[in-house]
Design an enzyme around this catalytic site. Sequence first.
Site, PDB file in Angstrom:
ATOM      1  N   THR A 182       0.853  -1.191   0.000  1.00  0.00           N
ATOM      2  CA  THR A 182       0.000   0.000   0.000  1.00  0.00           C
ATOM      3  C   THR A 182       0.887   1.238   0.000  1.00  0.00           C
ATOM      4  O   THR A 182       1.987   1.236   0.544  1.00  0.00           O
ATOM      5  CB  THR A 182      -0.938   0.003   1.211  1.00  0.00           C
ATOM      6  N   GLY A 183       0.387   2.297  -0.634  1.00  0.00           N
ATOM      7  CA  GLY A 183       1.214   3.480  -0.830  1.00  0.00           C
ATOM      8  C   GLY A 183       2.260   3.250  -1.900  1.00  0.00           C
ATOM      9  O   GLY A 183       3.354   3.830  -1.859  1.00  0.00           O
ATOM     10  N   ALA A 184       1.915   2.430  -2.906  1.00  0.00           N
ATOM     11  CA  ALA A 184       2.897   1.972  -3.893  1.00  0.00           C
ATOM     12  C   ALA A 184       3.120   2.937  -5.042  1.00  0.00           C
ATOM     13  O   ALA A 184       3.966   2.677  -5.900  1.00  0.00           O
ATOM     14  CB  ALA A 184       2.464   0.616  -4.456  1.00  0.00           C
ATOM     15  N   SER A 185       2.412   4.044  -5.077  1.00  0.00           N
ATOM     16  CA  SER A 185       2.501   4.923  -6.245  1.00  0.00           C
ATOM     17  C   SER A 185       3.723   5.832  -6.235  1.00  0.00           C
ATOM     18  O   SER A 185       4.093   6.396  -7.273  1.00  0.00           O
ATOM     19  CB  SER A 185       1.230   5.777  -6.366  1.00  0.00           C
ATOM     20  N   GLY A 192       7.563   7.189  -3.744  1.00  0.00           N
ATOM     21  CA  GLY A 192       8.388   7.135  -2.548  1.00  0.00           C
ATOM     22  C   GLY A 192       8.794   5.734  -2.136  1.00  0.00           C
ATOM     23  O   GLY A 192       9.183   4.899  -2.953  1.00  0.00           O
ATOM     24  N   ILE A 193       8.691   5.451  -0.848  1.00  0.00           N
ATOM     25  CA  ILE A 193       9.121   4.171  -0.296  1.00  0.00           C
ATOM     26  C   ILE A 193       8.305   3.023  -0.888  1.00  0.00           C
ATOM     27  O   ILE A 193       8.859   1.957  -1.192  1.00  0.00           O
ATOM     28  CB  ILE A 193       8.995   4.189   1.238  1.00  0.00           C
ATOM     29  N   GLY A 194       7.007   3.225  -1.070  1.00  0.00           N
ATOM     30  CA  GLY A 194       6.175   2.161  -1.617  1.00  0.00           C
ATOM     31  C   GLY A 194       6.579   1.773  -3.023  1.00  0.00           C
ATOM     32  O   GLY A 194       6.650   0.576  -3.367  1.00  0.00           O
ATOM     33  N   SER A 215       8.238   5.659  11.645  1.00  0.00           N
ATOM     34  CA  SER A 215       9.136   6.797  11.481  1.00  0.00           C
ATOM     35  C   SER A 215       9.977   6.979  12.735  1.00  0.00           C
ATOM     36  O   SER A 215       9.557   6.583  13.846  1.00  0.00           O
ATOM     37  CB  SER A 215       8.329   8.069  11.225  1.00  0.00           C
ATOM     38  N   TYR A 260       1.350  14.108  12.322  1.00  0.00           N
ATOM     39  CA  TYR A 260       2.215  13.024  11.855  1.00  0.00           C
ATOM     40  C   TYR A 260       2.916  12.364  13.034  1.00  0.00           C
ATOM     41  O   TYR A 260       2.967  11.127  13.138  1.00  0.00           O
ATOM     42  CB  TYR A 260       3.232  13.590  10.875  1.00  0.00           C
TER      43      TYR A 260
END
Length: 277
Positions: free
Chosen positions: A13-16, A18-20, A144, A157
């Site tokens: 998830t969050g693959a679009s 950065g880290i993903g 984080s 955050y």
Amino acid sequence: MSAPLHPQVVVITGASSGIGRETALHYARRHACLALASRSEDTLREVAEECRANGATAVLVQATDIADAGAVQELFDVTVTQFNRVDIAVQCAAITAFGRFEDVPVDVFDAVIKTNLIGASNVARSALRHFQERGSGHLVLVGSLLGVVAVPYQSAYVLSKFALSALVRVLRQENRHLPDVRIHGIYPGPVDTPVYGTAGNYSGLTPRVPPTADAAGVVAAAIVRATERRRSSERQVGLLNWPAIITFRLLPSVFDAVIGPFIRATAFESGRSTSDT
């Protein structure tokens, strides 16, 4: 490297971006079957093509808002239907907002908490139900350094990541009786990702990537290494993480005195922002 007979099935998830995105590419080079999720389907399809070009055995794209528990469960259901199982679930999606606590609008503050904490909890719940039924699997929650060390100007955050660190510990405790169900917490320091340019900004300053930031690929590599372990694990990723943690814990008055000027000098451009989001 030839493709394995039974490639790993990895939900990210969050693959679009950065880290993903980097995590997806790392597993693609290992010829994994990938289920890529984020809210941006068009960008996901671009990442999917990159993954195929880098060796992924198969790639599934699913537009998903992880803050919606039903959408997350659908992601896992579709993945299991197509690939028969999930071996690894990596939750990378996160958002932030910059500004003093009282200057960040309530709806923005709540959105950060909803994505970073409630969304991560939704991913963990769906993954663990599947892993517990199968008796094995790796769940990776990307937290984080700011889930261990509090700093100003990102209050939502920081709160969400502190809670996420606690969630990792709780899940490790609750799944000790299932040695093949592993829970991993990965805690990066600053990372060079698009978030500094896309985050809500109510600081009056212009956020920038700190000079101490790691490349997203460094964190992705740590994620992959975690899922090679036979036990649950937690790891800080970043050269300055442990010095910051030690100072925060042992010299709190010193830390609190210097952290504001340090953040303003490293995480923001000099001068005022021309507009806030």
